[in-house]
Design a protein around this motif. Structure first.
Motif, PDB file in Angstrom:
ATOM      1  N   ASP A  16     -18.644  -2.355 -23.522  1.00 37.27           N
ATOM      2  CA  ASP A  16     -18.180  -3.699 -23.195  1.00 37.27           C
ATOM      3  C   ASP A  16     -16.725  -3.686 -22.730  1.00 37.27           C
ATOM      4  O   ASP A  16     -16.364  -4.387 -21.777  1.00 37.27           O
ATOM      5  CB  ASP A  16     -18.365  -4.641 -24.390  1.00 37.27           C
ATOM      6  CG  ASP A  16     -19.839  -4.896 -24.684  1.00 37.27           C
ATOM      7  OD1 ASP A  16     -20.673  -4.771 -23.762  1.00 37.27           O
ATOM      8  OD2 ASP A  16     -20.157  -5.214 -25.842  1.00 37.27           O
ATOM      9  N   SER A  17     -15.898  -2.881 -23.361  1.00 36.47           N
ATOM     10  CA  SER A  17     -14.495  -2.769 -22.932  1.00 36.47           C
ATOM     11  C   SER A  17     -14.412  -2.196 -21.526  1.00 36.47           C
ATOM     12  O   SER A  17     -13.618  -2.655 -20.694  1.00 36.47           O
ATOM     13  CB  SER A  17     -13.713  -1.871 -23.892  1.00 36.47           C
ATOM     14  OG  SER A  17     -13.664  -2.452 -25.172  1.00 36.47           O
ATOM     15  N   LEU A  18     -15.248  -1.200 -21.251  1.00 38.64           N
ATOM     16  CA  LEU A  18     -15.237  -0.583 -19.927  1.00 38.64           C
ATOM     17  C   LEU A  18     -15.762  -1.544 -18.863  1.00 38.64           C
ATOM     18  O   LEU A  18     -15.231  -1.599 -17.746  1.00 38.64           O
ATOM     19  CB  LEU A  18     -16.052   0.708 -19.950  1.00 38.64           C
ATOM     20  CG  LEU A  18     -15.890   1.647 -18.774  1.00 38.64           C
ATOM     21  CD1 LEU A  18     -14.427   1.973 -18.490  1.00 38.64           C
ATOM     22  CD2 LEU A  18     -16.663   2.939 -19.030  1.00 38.64           C
ATOM     23  N   LEU A  19     -16.770  -2.333 -19.200  1.00 38.64           N
ATOM     24  CA  LEU A  19     -17.273  -3.329 -18.248  1.00 38.64           C
ATOM     25  C   LEU A  19     -16.220  -4.409 -17.990  1.00 38.64           C
ATOM     26  O   LEU A  19     -16.072  -4.873 -16.853  1.00 38.64           O
ATOM     27  CB  LEU A  19     -18.583  -3.936 -18.739  1.00 38.64           C
ATOM     28  CG  LEU A  19     -19.770  -2.974 -18.749  1.00 38.64           C
ATOM     29  CD1 LEU A  19     -21.012  -3.665 -19.291  1.00 38.64           C
ATOM     30  CD2 LEU A  19     -20.033  -2.381 -17.391  1.00 38.64           C
ATOM     31  N   ASP A  20     -15.472  -4.807 -19.016  1.00 38.56           N
ATOM     32  CA  ASP A  20     -14.372  -5.754 -18.813  1.00 38.56           C
ATOM     33  C   ASP A  20     -13.316  -5.150 -17.892  1.00 38.56           C
ATOM     34  O   ASP A  20     -12.790  -5.833 -17.007  1.00 38.56           O
ATOM     35  CB  ASP A  20     -13.730  -6.144 -20.152  1.00 38.56           C
ATOM     36  CG  ASP A  20     -14.610  -7.078 -20.962  1.00 38.56           C
ATOM     37  OD1 ASP A  20     -15.535  -7.694 -20.395  1.00 38.56           O
ATOM     38  OD2 ASP A  20     -14.376  -7.188 -22.185  1.00 38.56           O
ATOM     39  N   TRP A  21     -13.011  -3.860 -18.088  1.00 40.78           N
ATOM     40  CA  TRP A  21     -12.043  -3.174 -17.227  1.00 40.78           C
ATOM     41  C   TRP A  21     -12.540  -3.211 -15.783  1.00 40.78           C
ATOM     42  O   TRP A  21     -11.784  -3.520 -14.859  1.00 40.78           O
ATOM     43  CB  TRP A  21     -11.869  -1.727 -17.696  1.00 40.78           C
ATOM     44  CG  TRP A  21     -10.829  -0.966 -16.929  1.00 40.78           C
ATOM     45  CD1 TRP A  21      -9.537  -0.766 -17.292  1.00 40.78           C
ATOM     46  CD2 TRP A  21     -11.000  -0.305 -15.661  1.00 40.78           C
ATOM     47  NE1 TRP A  21      -8.868  -0.026 -16.324  1.00 40.78           N
ATOM     48  CE2 TRP A  21      -9.751   0.263 -15.311  1.00 40.78           C
ATOM     49  CE3 TRP A  21     -12.062  -0.138 -14.782  1.00 40.78           C
ATOM     50  CZ2 TRP A  21      -9.549   0.990 -14.138  1.00 40.78           C
ATOM     51  CZ3 TRP A  21     -11.861   0.559 -13.600  1.00 40.78           C
ATOM     52  CH2 TRP A  21     -10.625   1.121 -13.293  1.00 40.78           C
ATOM     53  N   LEU A  22     -13.837  -2.913 -15.593  1.00 41.43           N
ATOM     54  CA  LEU A  22     -14.411  -2.887 -14.253  1.00 41.43           C
ATOM     55  C   LEU A  22     -14.341  -4.264 -13.595  1.00 41.43           C
ATOM     56  O   LEU A  22     -14.010  -4.374 -12.412  1.00 41.43           O
ATOM     57  CB  LEU A  22     -15.854  -2.379 -14.312  1.00 41.43           C
ATOM     58  CG  LEU A  22     -16.543  -2.142 -12.979  1.00 41.43           C
ATOM     59  CD1 LEU A  22     -15.808  -1.087 -12.159  1.00 41.43           C
ATOM     60  CD2 LEU A  22     -17.996  -1.723 -13.210  1.00 41.43           C
ATOM     61  N   THR A  45     -11.090   9.173 -23.908  1.00 40.70           N
ATOM     62  CA  THR A  45      -9.624   9.115 -23.960  1.00 40.70           C
ATOM     63  C   THR A  45      -9.189   7.666 -23.772  1.00 40.70           C
ATOM     64  O   THR A  45      -9.545   6.808 -24.557  1.00 40.70           O
ATOM     65  CB  THR A  45      -9.006  10.054 -22.909  1.00 40.70           C
ATOM     66  OG1 THR A  45      -9.480   9.693 -21.606  1.00 40.70           O
ATOM     67  CG2 THR A  45      -9.356  11.507 -23.189  1.00 40.70           C
ATOM     68  N   SER A  46      -8.477   7.385 -22.703  1.00 42.55           N
ATOM     69  CA  SER A  46      -8.010   6.011 -22.487  1.00 42.55           C
ATOM     70  C   SER A  46      -9.052   5.204 -21.709  1.00 42.55           C
ATOM     71  O   SER A  46      -9.842   5.761 -20.945  1.00 42.55           O
ATOM     72  CB  SER A  46      -6.687   6.020 -21.729  1.00 42.55           C
ATOM     73  OG  SER A  46      -6.901   6.350 -20.370  1.00 42.55           O
ATOM     74  N   LEU A  47      -9.001   3.910 -21.913  1.00 37.04           N
ATOM     75  CA  LEU A  47      -9.887   3.008 -21.189  1.00 37.04           C
ATOM     76  C   LEU A  47      -9.627   3.105 -19.689  1.00 37.04           C
ATOM     77  O   LEU A  47     -10.563   3.106 -18.888  1.00 37.04           O
ATOM     78  CB  LEU A  47      -9.680   1.578 -21.689  1.00 37.04           C
ATOM     79  CG  LEU A  47     -10.601   0.513 -21.124  1.00 37.04           C
ATOM     80  CD1 LEU A  47     -12.070   0.847 -21.390  1.00 37.04           C
ATOM     81  CD2 LEU A  47     -10.245  -0.842 -21.712  1.00 37.04           C
TER      82      LEU A  47
END
Length: 190
Positions: free
Chosen positions: A20-26, A169-171
């Motif tokens: 979910d964090s990665l999808l928000d980043w995208l 590692t990092s987002l």
């Protein structure tokens, strides 16, 4: 958009992978002019401020929608029911690329309906998954270990077009890896 055919990108990953964090980043880093859309999910939980924008239903309401054939895709996970309405997938017929936040367990059924979908598996090393799940404090050590082992056993069906992104590692690093992988897909509208 001319000459571009629609494609379903089906995102999935184990708890603790940071999907979910990665999808928000995208969402924040995809160029606004790209002909891609996000499919809104219907979830049997209240709408939360700051969380995923979704259609909220009760468990009974969700079951009624499912029985009425409202969903093109639907699954249950972690005590909740999820669905993606047919209307949310309509952009595929208009040549758009569509991103869906899905489920690993439902992938084989999604492939039956959309055999050309691209499965995007967001994961992390067992150590990182274990560490993140323990830090959440929602589950016992045994439950955490069961989730980690389930993540290790996951294999996409043979022949599935796919991308795997390690969010260890990092987002930002994982986000850049994801964005670069998407840009290499044949027909990517960027």
């Amino acid at each position: 958009m001319s000459g571009t055919s629609g494609r379903l990108l089906y995102f999935m990953g184990p708890s603790g992978a940071g999907k979910d964090s990665l999808l928000d980043w995208l969402r924040q880093h995809l160029p606004a002019e790209l002909p891609v859309q996000w499919a809104r999910r219907t979830i049997s939980r209240p709408a939360a401020s700051g969380g995923e924008a979704h259609e909220s239903t009760t468990p009974d309401g969700h079951a009624a929608l499912r029985a009425a054939g409202a969903f093109a895709l639907h699954w249950e996970a972690n005590g909740l029911a999820y669905g993606v309405r047919h209307s949310e997938l309509a952009p595929l017929d208009q040549g758009r690329w569509l991103l869906v936040n899905g489920s690993r367990a439902y992938l084989p059924k999604a492939l039956v309906r959309y055999p050309a979908l691209v499965a995007v598996h967001i994961t992390a090393s067992p150590e990182v998954l274990r560490q993140r799940l323990q830090a959440r404090g929602r589950e016992s050590s045994d439950e955490v270990e069961q989730r980690v082992q389930r993540a290790l056993r996951f294999l996409a069906p043979p022949g599935t077009a796919g991308i795997e992104v390690r969010n260890d590692t990092s987002l930002d690093a994982a986000g850049q890896q994801l964005l670069q992988a998407l840009e290499r897909l044949p027909g990517w509208p960027g």
